[in-house]
Write a protein that holds these residues in place. Structure first.
Motif: not given
Length: 284
Positions: A190-197, A200-203, A206-209, A229-234
């Motif tokens: 779910k985190y990877q999918k949120l990052v994919e989406k 460009t706006s959430l970097k 903590k915003e994804y958490a 990888l760390s969450a930031g590295e993803v």
């Protein structure tokens, strides 16, 4: 000189105006589409099993050696290219994102499999000796069903592909790097999918958490355990990948690339790019 990667859909490659599925032996497929050795994207899922050949295959700027009984899984949007040595053969299956929707109520069913995550390390699978004849038989049945055109042939193709995915998926979860609870794996996906989406706006992790209703520390622990990888590295890796893709487009300036990736200015983007290039990657 080309200014961007060509993007192919199934209709571009089909000899019969097929929109959802193409199954072929790889040698004949490559003979018909020789331009596919150059860098390009697909709008569909792309699956290749090699039975013969050598050379290299680049997926999103990461290079892999080609060898027999190796499976490649690619998701829509990835950039890839081939550099073969000598004769190559095997099987290729292209299928659309809609292909399984008529059979499966769970529309995100394929996302449970690590090899469909879009991660290079998970996308390439070396088949163990005991599975090679089983997988080879499945691909032969896929070719037969695609050519025989019997009643319900496409449903049989769907069933055979699902059998293949489950068989290979079991390999992934037997691997120590993927031994985790189903709940934790679902959270990371779910985190990877949120990052994919939203990359460009959430970097910030903590915003994804917050979106996942977990703490940043817990998210970071899960990513380290399951991805190395760390969450930031993803997040940074996804931004970096898109930066590489955009920078290959000669029609775009650095400022335009920085703007598309939502950087405040191109000097900050340049610093980010150089720092990310120097950062060593951890390989599990």
């Amino acid at each position: 000189m080309k200014t961007q990667f060509p993007i192919f859909n199934i209709c571009n490659l089909s000899q019969s105006n097929q929109e959802d599925i193409i199954i072929s032996r790889f040698a004949s497929y490559l003979e018909k589409h020789q331009n596919l050795i150059l860098s390009h994207k697909h709008s569909f899922y792309h699956l290749v099993l090699f039975t013969e050949g050598a050379g290299s295959h680049a997926i999103d700027f990461q290079s892999f050696l080609v060898k027999p009984y190796q499976l490649y899984f690619m998701v829509p949007g990835q950039v890839h290219s081939w550099s073969f040595e000598g004769k190559v053969d095997g099987y290729v299956v292209n299928f659309s994102t809609q292909f399984f929707q008529s059979l499966l109520l769970k529309t995100d069913y394929l996302e449970q499999f690590p090899f469909f995550s879009g991660s290079g390390e998970d996308s390439v699978v070396d088949l163990p000796d005991n599975l090679q004849p089983i997988v080879l038989d499945l691909f032969e049945k896929l070719v037969y069903e695609s050519e025989a055109l019997q009643r319900l042939s496409q449903d049989m193709v769907r069933v055979l592909l699902l059998q293949l995915f489950i068989l290979i998926g079991r390999l992934n979860f037997e691997n120590p790097t993927h031994q985790a609870t189903a709940f934790n794996y679902t959270l990371v996906r779910k985190y990877q999918k949120l990052v994919e989406k939203n990359y460009t706006s959430l970097k910030l992790p903590k915003e994804y958490a917050e979106l996942l209703f977990i703490t940043p520390s817990h998210l970071n622990t899960l990513c380290n355990e399951m991805l190395g990888l760390s969450a930031g590295e993803v997040i940074r890796d996804r931004i970096m990948l898109e930066a590489k893709r955009l920078l290959t487009n000669l029609a775009l300036t650095i400022s335009e690339v920085a703007d598309q990736l939502n950087f405040a200015d191109n000097s900050y983007f340049t610093k980010f790019f150089k720092k990310s290039c120097r950062r060593p990657r951890q390989i599990n």
